[in-house]
Design a protein around this motif. Structure first.
Motif: not given
Ligand code: UTP
Length: 292
Positions: A5, A51, A125
């Motif tokens: 992500k 993502d 992330f």
């Protein structure tokens, strides 16, 4: 844990680029024919991100439209026999799932990242500034990929830095640290970070370069960060708190960094990319020779 992500903050007001940014996001400024944000999304995808959450705000609809279908445009291109262009515009952003969240008040970069908390969950992330293009030397991995490799080695937050001339330090977040025993000079364990220090007070000439990998504890650190330089919730201040709580590293890389929100850097980026492209290089080089 593999990082899949990424968060791209793109909600800033872009005041350094007025009047262009009155009605147009600075992240959508083109470098030749591609908006800055598309370069950023492509870097994330090429680094293995699946993502992406883009933080947008008022006046940033063009961002969402760019990563969406445009049936009228596609019909027009079809009617005019420009089928190669249809594929190009359809494919934008297809390498990743792209999500959006809006920042209501532009309280600073730290605040923009905080909005990603629910989306990211308790995973590490990546963060890529939406107004910054990273251009690694030919043959090197994409910028974010280099940071993710450092994360996989250290299992700790890592921030990319690049060396700047001392008079420039007051434009950037500056880091202070030393390599762990056995590590290369380029991977520094952080002691502290300072946002936009005066040249005389700067602990180094290593400037934060717009790419980060964070453990999820960064969100709690942002919660404990008050308004800093410019009255904004500064990500650098939150990173400072994180560095006091857990190991954190800076990776000094060779990549060029273009902060598109700065007029001179935008111009440099445009020229560098124009010189390099097969369809523009020769003509632009000729033109520059003539005028210089
Ligand atoms: P900058 O500080 O360069 O953006 O933030 P800015 O505030 O738009 O710039 P100026 O000084 O007014 O010209 C770096 C990145 O963080 C985003 C910006 O969109 C940019 O991509 N950002 C900044 C946010 O998403 N929210 C904010 O509140 C501030």
């Amino acid at each position: 844990m593999t990082i899949t992500k990424a968060v791209i903050p793109a909600a800033g007001m872009g005041t350094r680029f007025l009047p262009a940014t009155k009605s147009m996001p600075k992240e959508m400024l083109p470098i030749i024919d591609k908006p800055v944000l598309q370069y950023v999304v492509e870097e994330a995808a090429a680094s293995g991100i699946e993502d992406i959450l883009i933080v947008t705000g008022r006046g940033k609809r063009a961002v969402e439209d760019h990563f969406d279908f445009n049936p009228e445009l596609e019909a027009f291109l079809k009617d005019n026999g420009k089928t190669d262009l249809i594929e190009q515009v359809q494919g934008i952003g297809d390498q990743c799932r792209v999500f959006y969240i809006r920042q209501k008040k532009q309280l600073g970069l730290g605040d923009a990242i905080r909005l990603a908390r629910e989306h990211v969950g308790r995973e590490p992330f990546a963060v890529l500034l939406g107004d910054t293009i990273i251009d690694p030397p030919a043959g090197s991995p994409p910028g974010l990929r280099q940071l993710l490799d450092a994360y996989e080695k250290k299992h700790a937050s890592v921030v990319a830095v690049h060396r700047v001339p001392r008079p420039w330090v007051s434009r950037y977040g500056i880091v202070d640290g030393r390599p762990d025993a056995g590590d290369s000079e380029n991977l520094v364990r952080l002691r502290r970070l300072v946002e936009k220090p005066k040249p005389a007070d700067a602990p180094s000439e290593l400037a934060i370069a717009g790419r980060y990998v964070f453990t999820p504890e960064i969100f709690d650190c942002i919660d404990h960060t008050g308004r800093g330089v410019g009255g904004e919730i500064q990500l650098t201040d939150a990173m400072n708190l994180l560095a006091q709580q857990q190991p954190m590293y800076a990776l000094a890389w060779q990549a060029k960094r273009y902060d598109i929100g700065d007029r001179v850097e935008y111009a440099k980026c445009f020229i560098d990319f124009a010189l390099r492209r097969a369809d523009t290089g020769a003509a632009v080089r000729e033109h520059l020779k003539t005028i210089l």
